[in-house]
Structure formats: C-alpha cells, structure tokens
Design a protein around this motif. Sequence first.
Motif, PDB file in Angstrom:
ATOM      1  N   GLN A 270       0.821  -1.202   0.000  1.00 20.01           N
ATOM      2  CA  GLN A 270       0.000   0.000   0.000  1.00 20.01           C
ATOM      3  C   GLN A 270       0.866   1.266   0.000  1.00 20.01           C
ATOM      4  O   GLN A 270       2.064   1.215   0.250  1.00 20.01           O
ATOM      5  CB  GLN A 270      -0.937  -0.003   1.196  1.00 20.01           C
ATOM      6  CG  GLN A 270      -0.256   0.031   2.548  1.00 20.01           C
ATOM      7  CD  GLN A 270      -1.272  -0.093   3.661  1.00 20.01           C
ATOM      8  OE1 GLN A 270      -2.132   0.762   3.826  1.00 20.01           O
ATOM      9  NE2 GLN A 270      -1.185  -1.169   4.417  1.00 20.01           N
ATOM     10  N   ARG A 271       0.211   2.359  -0.268  1.00 20.60           N
ATOM     11  CA  ARG A 271       0.909   3.644  -0.424  1.00 20.60           C
ATOM     12  C   ARG A 271       1.502   4.109   0.905  1.00 20.60           C
ATOM     13  O   ARG A 271       0.869   4.045   1.949  1.00 20.60           O
ATOM     14  CB  ARG A 271      -0.091   4.686  -0.939  1.00 20.60           C
ATOM     15  CG  ARG A 271       0.520   6.019  -1.301  1.00 20.60           C
ATOM     16  CD  ARG A 271      -0.549   6.920  -1.931  1.00 20.60           C
ATOM     17  NE  ARG A 271      -0.002   8.202  -2.340  1.00 20.60           N
ATOM     18  CZ  ARG A 271       0.125   9.246  -1.546  1.00 20.60           C
ATOM     19  NH1 ARG A 271      -0.251   9.162  -0.283  1.00 20.60           N
ATOM     20  NH2 ARG A 271       0.618  10.392  -1.997  1.00 20.60           N
ATOM     21  N   LEU A 272       2.740   4.588   0.840  1.00 20.62           N
ATOM     22  CA  LEU A 272       3.403   5.099   2.026  1.00 20.62           C
ATOM     23  C   LEU A 272       2.945   6.525   2.328  1.00 20.62           C
ATOM     24  O   LEU A 272       2.464   7.236   1.449  1.00 20.62           O
ATOM     25  CB  LEU A 272       4.918   5.082   1.831  1.00 20.62           C
ATOM     26  CG  LEU A 272       5.559   3.713   1.608  1.00 20.62           C
ATOM     27  CD1 LEU A 272       7.052   3.877   1.340  1.00 20.62           C
ATOM     28  CD2 LEU A 272       5.337   2.816   2.815  1.00 20.62           C
ATOM     29  N   THR A 273       3.121   6.920   3.571  1.00 15.96           N
ATOM     30  CA  THR A 273       2.767   8.286   3.967  1.00 15.96           C
ATOM     31  C   THR A 273       3.630   9.295   3.213  1.00 15.96           C
ATOM     32  O   THR A 273       4.796   9.024   2.909  1.00 15.96           O
ATOM     33  CB  THR A 273       2.972   8.477   5.473  1.00 15.96           C
ATOM     34  OG1 THR A 273       4.324   8.155   5.810  1.00 15.96           O
ATOM     35  CG2 THR A 273       2.031   7.598   6.271  1.00 15.96           C
ATOM     36  N   ASP A 274       3.061  10.451   2.942  1.00 13.99           N
ATOM     37  CA  ASP A 274       3.828  11.513   2.278  1.00 13.99           C
ATOM     38  C   ASP A 274       4.885  12.080   3.220  1.00 13.99           C
ATOM     39  O   ASP A 274       5.998  12.380   2.810  1.00 13.99           O
ATOM     40  CB  ASP A 274       2.892  12.629   1.814  1.00 13.99           C
ATOM     41  CG  ASP A 274       1.981  12.173   0.681  1.00 13.99           C
ATOM     42  OD1 ASP A 274       2.411  11.313  -0.113  1.00 13.99           O
ATOM     43  OD2 ASP A 274       0.835  12.651   0.617  1.00 13.99           O
ATOM     44  N   LYS A 275       4.528  12.205   4.487  1.00 17.40           N
ATOM     45  CA  LYS A 275       5.474  12.757   5.462  1.00 17.40           C
ATOM     46  C   LYS A 275       6.513  11.700   5.848  1.00 17.40           C
ATOM     47  O   LYS A 275       6.310  10.492   5.663  1.00 17.40           O
ATOM     48  CB  LYS A 275       4.725  13.194   6.725  1.00 17.40           C
ATOM     49  CG  LYS A 275       3.808  14.394   6.503  1.00 17.40           C
ATOM     50  CD  LYS A 275       4.191  15.508   7.433  1.00 17.40           C
ATOM     51  CE  LYS A 275       3.334  16.740   7.212  1.00 17.40           C
ATOM     52  NZ  LYS A 275       3.917  17.911   7.877  1.00 17.40           N
ATOM     53  N   PHE A 276       7.621  12.170   6.395  1.00 17.24           N
ATOM     54  CA  PHE A 276       8.636  11.283   6.959  1.00 17.24           C
ATOM     55  C   PHE A 276       8.118  10.853   8.327  1.00 17.24           C
ATOM     56  O   PHE A 276       8.404  11.464   9.349  1.00 17.24           O
ATOM     57  CB  PHE A 276       9.981  12.017   7.071  1.00 17.24           C
ATOM     58  CG  PHE A 276      11.087  11.182   7.662  1.00 17.24           C
ATOM     59  CD1 PHE A 276      11.576  10.071   6.991  1.00 17.24           C
ATOM     60  CD2 PHE A 276      11.639  11.509   8.896  1.00 17.24           C
ATOM     61  CE1 PHE A 276      12.599   9.306   7.532  1.00 17.24           C
ATOM     62  CE2 PHE A 276      12.666  10.753   9.440  1.00 17.24           C
ATOM     63  CZ  PHE A 276      13.134   9.650   8.753  1.00 17.24           C
ATOM     64  N   THR A 277       7.330   9.778   8.320  1.00 15.85           N
ATOM     65  CA  THR A 277       6.618   9.353   9.520  1.00 15.85           C
ATOM     66  C   THR A 277       7.429   8.331  10.303  1.00 15.85           C
ATOM     67  O   THR A 277       7.838   7.303   9.781  1.00 15.85           O
ATOM     68  CB  THR A 277       5.258   8.719   9.146  1.00 15.85           C
ATOM     69  OG1 THR A 277       4.594   9.558   8.219  1.00 15.85           O
ATOM     70  CG2 THR A 277       4.402   8.529  10.377  1.00 15.85           C
ATOM     71  N   LEU A 278       7.636   8.654  11.571  1.00 15.73           N
ATOM     72  CA  LEU A 278       8.303   7.761  12.505  1.00 15.73           C
ATOM     73  C   LEU A 278       7.213   7.247  13.448  1.00 15.73           C
ATOM     74  O   LEU A 278       6.682   7.997  14.255  1.00 15.73           O
ATOM     75  CB  LEU A 278       9.371   8.537  13.279  1.00 15.73           C
ATOM     76  CG  LEU A 278      10.431   7.780  14.070  1.00 15.73           C
ATOM     77  CD1 LEU A 278      11.236   6.870  13.174  1.00 15.73           C
ATOM     78  CD2 LEU A 278      11.350   8.757  14.788  1.00 15.73           C
ATOM     79  N   THR A 279       6.850   5.959  13.329  1.00 16.65           N
ATOM     80  CA  THR A 279       5.679   5.428  14.014  1.00 16.65           C
ATOM     81  C   THR A 279       6.054   4.416  15.084  1.00 16.65           C
ATOM     82  O   THR A 279       6.782   3.455  14.822  1.00 16.65           O
ATOM     83  CB  THR A 279       4.720   4.743  13.009  1.00 16.65           C
ATOM     84  OG1 THR A 279       4.335   5.687  12.020  1.00 16.65           O
ATOM     85  CG2 THR A 279       3.474   4.223  13.714  1.00 16.65           C
TER      86      THR A 279
ATOM     87  N   PHE B 146      16.306   9.891   6.603  1.00 15.51           N
ATOM     88  CA  PHE B 146      15.614  11.052   6.037  1.00 15.51           C
ATOM     89  C   PHE B 146      16.132  11.384   4.639  1.00 15.51           C
ATOM     90  O   PHE B 146      15.337  11.677   3.719  1.00 15.51           O
ATOM     91  CB  PHE B 146      15.772  12.251   6.964  1.00 15.51           C
ATOM     92  CG  PHE B 146      15.051  13.481   6.495  1.00 15.51           C
ATOM     93  CD1 PHE B 146      13.661  13.485   6.375  1.00 15.51           C
ATOM     94  CD2 PHE B 146      15.746  14.648   6.170  1.00 15.51           C
ATOM     95  CE1 PHE B 146      12.982  14.616   5.936  1.00 15.51           C
ATOM     96  CE2 PHE B 146      15.078  15.775   5.743  1.00 15.51           C
ATOM     97  CZ  PHE B 146      13.691  15.762   5.616  1.00 15.51           C
ATOM     98  N   MET B 147      17.439  11.321   4.452  1.00 19.74           N
ATOM     99  CA  MET B 147      18.012  11.626   3.141  1.00 19.74           C
ATOM    100  C   MET B 147      17.594  10.570   2.113  1.00 19.74           C
ATOM    101  O   MET B 147      17.310  10.893   0.961  1.00 19.74           O
ATOM    102  CB  MET B 147      19.542  11.712   3.236  1.00 19.74           C
ATOM    103  CG  MET B 147      20.032  12.883   4.074  1.00 19.74           C
ATOM    104  SD  MET B 147      19.331  14.469   3.503  1.00 19.74           S
ATOM    105  CE  MET B 147      19.827  15.573   4.828  1.00 19.74           C
TER     106      MET B 147
END
Length: 439
Positions: free
Chosen positions: A248-257, A402-403
């Motif tokens: 499935q599609r990943l989050t647009d933001k750099f999400t740390l869950t 992040f990079m």
Amino acid sequence: MKDSQMKKVLIITYYWPPSGGSGVQRWLKMSKYLSGMGWLPVIYTAENAEYPVEDPSMEKEVPPEATVIKRPIVEPYNAYKKFMGIKKEKKIKAGFLSTEEKPFLKENIARWVRGNLFIPDARCFWVKPSVKYLLSYLKKDPVDAIISTGPPHSMHLIGKHLHEKTGIPWIADFRDPWTEIDFYEELKLSRWADKKQHRLEKEVLTGATEVVSIGWTMAKNLAKTRKGLVEVIPNGFDFEGKKSLTEQRLTDKFTLTHIGITPPSRNVDMLWATLSDMINEVDSFADRFLLKFIGPIDISIKTSLNKYHLDKYTETIGHIAHDRIIGEQCSSQVLLLLINNTPNSKSILTGKLYEYLFSGRPILAIGPVDGDAGRIIKETNAGDIVDYSDKEGLKTKITDLFMRYLSDGLPTKKRDNIERYSRKYQASEYVELLDRLKK
C-alpha cells in the motif's frame, strides 16, 4: 486426520478474544495451526476477564476446531476502581501507565496491596476453582498435554497442580519473565512477598515437564533457576493472505511510528532531544517530519514531547483494531522500536517487532545492541539499533533515513531469514516438542 485420531492439548491462558493487545496473540495464532499438525487445542480461559484493551475483530481469528472453555473469574478490579474513584466501566491500564506526573497516595497504596496480597498476581483467586473444574473435565475429556502461558503467572500454578494430580505432561510457556520483569520493583513487595514470588517461580520452573521462553536471554535466566534446558520458541507474525498490505501507499510525510504501549521505561530523552535538534538544523525536516504513537502513552512521554517542543509534530492515536494497526505500520516510512530501559532490557522482545519484520519497512530501534531484539534486527537485515546513550549514532541513523526518504522514498524490502518468525513455523516447533513428550 479424524478428530478421534488426533492428540489434544489443554492450553491455559488468561488472554483470549475479545482481548486485544499483545498478550492474546501468541496462543490465538498458535492454536490456528496446531490442528493441521495433529494436535487439537482445548482452550481454558476466563469468561468475564478485566482486559486492559478489547478488540472484537480478534474473535474471527478463533479456529473453529478449537474447544473453548470459559469459566467465571473473580478479580479485584471493581474494589480497586471504587478505591481509586474510577468509573466501573473504565478499563484498567496495562503495566504501570499513568495519567499523572507522580503516583498519588492512593495509587501507591493500591500497588502495595496488589504486590503483597495478590500473589503471584491479581488472578490468584482463579487457581483453586480452575483446578477443581479442570480435574473433573479431564476425567471425561482427557488430553495428552497441558500448556500454561504467563503472564499472568497464576496460569502456571493451574498447570502445576493439574500436572501433579494427573501426571499429564506440562509445558510452562513464558511470554515475559516472572521475578525479573521490568516493573517488579514497582510492586513494592515486602520481604515475605518477594520470597513467596521467588518460591512459586522456582516450583513452576523445576516442576514443569518442559519450559519454553520467547527469547534467548530470558531462557538463559530461567534456566539458572530450573537447572535445566529452557527451549526458545519466539513470537512472530501471521499475515497469510495479507501480503498486499505491504504494497500500500506510504505516507507523504517522513513518519516515525511507534506501535503499542509506551510506558515510562520507553521515555528516551535522547531521542526527543535528537529530533528537536534535527527540526532546527536539517533543511526541510520540520516541514516533512511526523512522530506517530498508536496505543496508550504515559504522561511522562507527553511531558518530554512538550519539553522539546515536539507536540506540534506528534500525532497520538489510542487503541485501534489489529487490522488497522497492520495497515498503519505498512504505510509508515520508519517504524520506531523502543526497548524498555530496565535491568532486563536485553531480554525484551515486544510482539510488534515481528509484525514490523513482515511489513518490510525500515526499523529504527533504541536499546541494547547486544540484546535479543538487536540480534533479530541484525539477523534479518531489518534496520538499525542504537544504544540508549549513543546520541551521535542515533542522529546519523535518522539523518541517513531522512536523506534516503527524500531521494528514493525508502522502498519496502523483503526481509532476510524471517521464516522462523512466522506463527506457522513456530507452531511446528511446538508440535515437535509436544510429540517428544508423547514418546
């Protein structure tokens, strides 16, 4: 194979649907595969249990071939709620999660009562009636083996008494330690209560036909008391037919869950300080970063997030159905694994680690690099683990993630050597152990 030709195993477990959370997963999932391997599961569980979390979606996971016996249990939580001024319908939090900065007097009194009057735990009053009922049941419907799973460790006392009175082979299955669990000191035990806990633990470990642990460090520690082998059969993932979730599609933001309970022992000040530094120092990090918690979090974590001005970059979600949790972890850019910073940290293996493996998302763990969780992460090439005090190492890892997120979106990857951590494989290991007991 006909049911009449199959062997039967009595599984004594407090956690069973509609219970949610991690405690229910191991034996609900294990039971799903046992009958296909020659063993019919007979589940003995509580009828009116006080579960911290309920998840009705777990009911559909109960295998139709399983016999499920539910018996009434007396628990002290109604008295506790009345004493604490908590509404009757409100759930009691797992572990020692708090909504207050410091436990007030009533909470300290309640902890003392819990630790010193309810031994080994609040389900101790269920032991005698359960043994009486099951002895009668087993005369009419015999089984070939017994498994007790704890915590709560009162389940092991039921197994112990049944084994002593019937001679049926008994496996004590430890999902968490007993006297070495991370919150043991918070029970405020008297010397007498502490000695009784250790005595009961030793009776279980030395009396069981076999002892099983979910991890290597715990097995080593339990073996010192048992003075014999403790088998390791880990927890795992069970997503047959759900592989599409990983696409499935990943989050647009750099999400740390982070998924699951976040108690005070997972309040990693170094992490919050590092994230705060990166918001201020790394280009576009502030615009793209999101810290997400799925599950209850302690007040101490909220206080730390406010201290480092991370509250506006944080999303908190309470308990949600397991199916939704799977979707959340498979769509997150990075999965955060916080190992409790406690004396037994090397042995801690949270259930979510295995579901993290299945997702194929990169794992960022903070804990002992030579612990069991670190061993699995390295073995499966699933991510990185940094020590609690390694701020520079942590900053380097997050910066690298992040990079890579900016350049290629951190694609989902198939993990190495994860077959051992599937529930089906673990059920086969349990069947090997059960078959040995019957020879």
